[in-house]
Design an enzyme around this catalytic site. Structure first.
Site, PDB file in Angstrom:
ATOM      1  N   HIS A  10       7.862   3.137  -0.604  1.00  0.00           N
ATOM      2  CA  HIS A  10       9.025   2.856  -1.128  1.00  0.00           C
ATOM      3  C   HIS A  10       9.095   3.278  -2.499  1.00  0.00           C
ATOM      4  O   HIS A  10       8.195   3.861  -2.992  1.00  0.00           O
ATOM      5  CB  HIS A  10       9.384   1.275  -0.996  1.00  0.00           C
ATOM      6  CG  HIS A  10       8.101   0.430  -1.131  1.00  0.00           C
ATOM      7  ND1 HIS A  10       7.756   0.368  -2.654  1.00  0.00           N
ATOM      8  CD2 HIS A  10       7.245  -0.174  -0.672  1.00  0.00           C
ATOM      9  CE1 HIS A  10       6.616  -0.424  -2.622  1.00  0.00           C
ATOM     10  NE2 HIS A  10       6.392  -0.793  -1.384  1.00  0.00           N
ATOM     11  N   HIS A  13       5.892   2.709  -4.573  1.00  0.00           N
ATOM     12  CA  HIS A  13       4.881   3.523  -4.324  1.00  0.00           C
ATOM     13  C   HIS A  13       5.285   4.963  -5.033  1.00  0.00           C
ATOM     14  O   HIS A  13       4.381   5.830  -5.546  1.00  0.00           O
ATOM     15  CB  HIS A  13       4.708   4.058  -2.633  1.00  0.00           C
ATOM     16  CG  HIS A  13       4.113   3.004  -2.175  1.00  0.00           C
ATOM     17  ND1 HIS A  13       5.100   2.092  -1.093  1.00  0.00           N
ATOM     18  CD2 HIS A  13       2.990   2.399  -2.017  1.00  0.00           C
ATOM     19  CE1 HIS A  13       4.325   1.477  -0.409  1.00  0.00           C
ATOM     20  NE2 HIS A  13       3.046   1.476  -1.108  1.00  0.00           N
ATOM     21  N   GLY A 126      -0.709  -0.627  -8.012  1.00  0.00           N
ATOM     22  CA  GLY A 126       0.325  -1.497  -8.344  1.00  0.00           C
ATOM     23  C   GLY A 126      -0.119  -2.845  -8.902  1.00  0.00           C
ATOM     24  O   GLY A 126      -0.822  -3.527  -8.367  1.00  0.00           O
TER      25      GLY A 126
END
Ligand code: PAF
Length: 265
Positions: A10, A13, A126
């Protein structure tokens, strides 16, 4: 440069891949890995249901200029009699580690294997998985992996919901309620900015807001030192609020820095 993922890519990423592309530069090599790693899922967790969208993932990797995608079969990554794991033993105990025993052992094991296979100079992760990022930093330090770990900020939907591959598993009512997680985190950060330092008070507010979200079941809400992940009583220096909330079978995590560390982890 390596960007390890479990696929179902998504916009979050995409930001990792774009950061990876920048680190690699025009002459470096950017590799995305897509592997739904069985060892980081416990019995009864969502390994089978975890979304798999390889055709779209491949397009995104191409669009951001990845040089290669590594999509191993589980049998290629783990021999049927594999018996060696990498385990971080302190930071992994609380938060998601408490609700998901063995999860971070699976993460550390697969990330170590990817580091050994690719020997990257930089690996990108992340900040939405703040605990995972802290554990990977610790693992790299303690095991002398010659890699720089780069953390990228959480990417959010316009309504604040942190991007996650699991968001697509939410039923419409849960999808509608889920942005309340971000609102609850922002509300306590506002309190901190207004001078509130008492963690017990902030946690009561946070838990109260999360428990009042329709259909939500609170897994945990904690405020910890942003680096050591130790519980704190007062927000003085780098502090992070982390939460996990279940909507039916879907478990979402999110976090917010109440006071950022001097250097990003
Ligand atoms: O964050 C993830 O998607 C996974 O935990 C990781 C780092 C790719 C390891 O499987």
């Amino acid at each position: 440069v390596l960007v390890p993922t479990m696929g179902a890519l998504h916009a979050g990423h995409r930001s990792l891949l774009e950061a990876g592309r920048k680190f690699a530069g025009a002459h470096g090599t950017l590799v995305a890995t897509i592997f739904v790693n069985p060892t980081q899922f416990g019995p009864g967790e969502d390994f089978r249901r975890y979304p798999r969208t390889f055709a779209d993932d491949r397009k995104m990797c191409g669009a951001v200029g990845a040089d290669a995608i590594f999509v191993p079969a589980a049998e290629a990554m783990y021999s049927s009699d594999h018996s060696v794991f990498v385990e971080e033993s302190v930071l992994s105990k609380g938060l998601c580690g408490r609700s998901r025993p063995g999860h971070f052992r699976g993460v550390c094991t697969v990330v170590s294997k990817l580091f050994l296979l690719f020997n990257p100079q930089v690996a990108v992760f992340g900040e939405k998985d703040w605990q995972q990022l802290a554990i990977i930093h610790r693992m790299v330090r303690d095991l002398n992996f010659p890699v720089r770990i780069a953390g990228c900020p959480t990417v959010r939907e316009p309504d604040g919901l942190a991007m996650s591959s699991r968001n697509r598993l939410l039923v419409p009512a849960a999808r509608q309620a889920a942005p309340g997680i971000c609102r609850a985190l922002l509300a306590i950060r506002k309190e901190v900015r207004g001078g509130e330092r008492r963690v017990d008070k902030l946690l009561r507010m946070l838990a109260g807001s999360l428990e009042s979200l329709p259909g939500a079941k609170l897994d945990y809400a904690r405020i910890v030192d942003a680096r050591s992940l130790d519980p704190i009583r007062f927000v003085k220096s780098a502090a992070c609020a982390l939460v996990a909330v279940r909507f039916g079978k879907v478990r979402l995590i999110d976090n917010i820095l109440l006071r950022p560390p001097r250097e990003r982890i």
